[in-house]
Design an enzyme around this catalytic site. Sequence first.
Site, short mmCIF file in Angstrom:
data_model
loop_
_atom_site.label_atom_id
_atom_site.label_comp_id
_atom_site.label_asym_id
_atom_site.label_seq_id
_atom_site.Cartn_x
_atom_site.Cartn_y
_atom_site.Cartn_z
N ASN A 184 0.85 -1.19 0.00
CA ASN A 184 0.00 0.00 0.00
C ASN A 184 0.89 1.24 0.00
O ASN A 184 1.95 1.26 0.62
CB ASN A 184 -0.89 0.01 1.25
N GLU A 225 -0.90 1.20 -5.15
CA GLU A 225 -1.02 2.54 -5.72
C GLU A 225 0.17 2.93 -6.59
O GLU A 225 0.01 3.74 -7.51
CB GLU A 225 -1.20 3.56 -4.59
N ASP A 265 -6.93 20.67 8.91
CA ASP A 265 -7.06 19.77 7.77
C ASP A 265 -7.72 20.48 6.58
O ASP A 265 -7.80 21.72 6.55
CB ASP A 265 -7.87 18.54 8.18
#
Length: 433
Positions: free
Chosen positions: A136, A199, A247
């Site tokens: 990952n 990915e 964020d």
Amino acid sequence: MEDASLKSFLEEVGYRVVDRTLSREYEVARLIAETQGCGPPLLARIEGVRQPVAINVVDTREKLYKALGVTGDSEAYAKIVDSTMRPGRLEYVDKPPLDEMPEGFEGLPAARFYEGEAGLYLSSGIVIACYEGVCNASIHRLLILGRERAAIRIVPRHLWHLYRKARERGEDLPATVVVGLHPAVLLAAATSPPLGVFELGLAAGMLGGSMKVYRSPVHGNPVPLGAAMVADVWITGEQVEEGPYVDALLTYDRVRQQPVVRLEAAYIKEGEYTHTIMGGSLEHVNLMGFPREASIWEAVRRALPRVRAVRLTPASGGWLHAVIAVEKQHEGDGKTAIMAAFAAHPSLKHVVVVDSDVDVDDPMQVEWAIATRFQADKDLVIIPRARGSTLDPSAADGLTAKMGLDATRPLDAGLGYERGRIPGFKWGSRRCR
């Protein structure tokens, strides 16, 4: 592709050099905020960081198009979707010469961006981990706790799955933090393919079908050739407080107990450029939202034949609000598009569907469509207590109320639904000349 370096991309698109060294305390943030969305990427020096640091690399859609080698949204979405279905090839090559970085985590291009944040944050690092045959690569923020320790924010997705597997066996998870890569690799790391779809394969697909990688010095994890910084680490069972952190929604994410990352060894590749991203910046919003736009585009396109545009709005962090332009073939197509969008992006909170004559990038035109083509008693879709986003401070334990607005005109609409036209003039948000 020969390598996936950030330097190669910047030399292709051009950049501007900042002629001063920036403090990690808010000065990096001010420069990002003042210049984002305007002009070429910047290359600066940050105190304590050996390599030049790139800023605002893909803060506009045009820069994203260049990173993917496309000319517009549909071509970009198709490339992202196709790379998910048919990942490219990873070509293993010998490890390039790397220099040890004795500064460890303290040499990373981390900064304090906002008042009240817990400390220096790195938000541009890709964490690569392989465990029990599953690999990952995903982007995670790191709170720097010292030379050899950092706290990592992991949401319950694929890296969390690998981490829990290791912890169930009483092991720390071997991982590699990589900083300073071609933005297509960052885009790939921001996607959510099924578990087991690596990915970096998606990145290879986006970059022409193949990508050269080498094995990290300690753990042997695949690292794209051209990376500026490489750190082999252990994601441990120790937990510490992580946060506050601003964020994508420009709100303060709360303090949580999160895993401690312990450094094994850190390296730099001389001559390469590293990268920093500020939470809530346009670059952060683009990297988060653009792959999800591709997912929404693909899902709606399967339900309706003509999807003209999809936009996750910057004000919603590129995450919570979508505007979708379609060409209706049947009454009810607007609601079909709403449901397809919610299914494609579970964090989505509000969706507005408009006709193709409305510019999805112009909030005034979208509001005009709601004002003139929407009736709440028949065009409103509400889904109570659905899974939402933990980024939304108004959600309760991840549950939210979702709303869709079908702001498309009826198929038999007459002149009363048309916007007045002026020959030689195109409507848009008002700008003084």
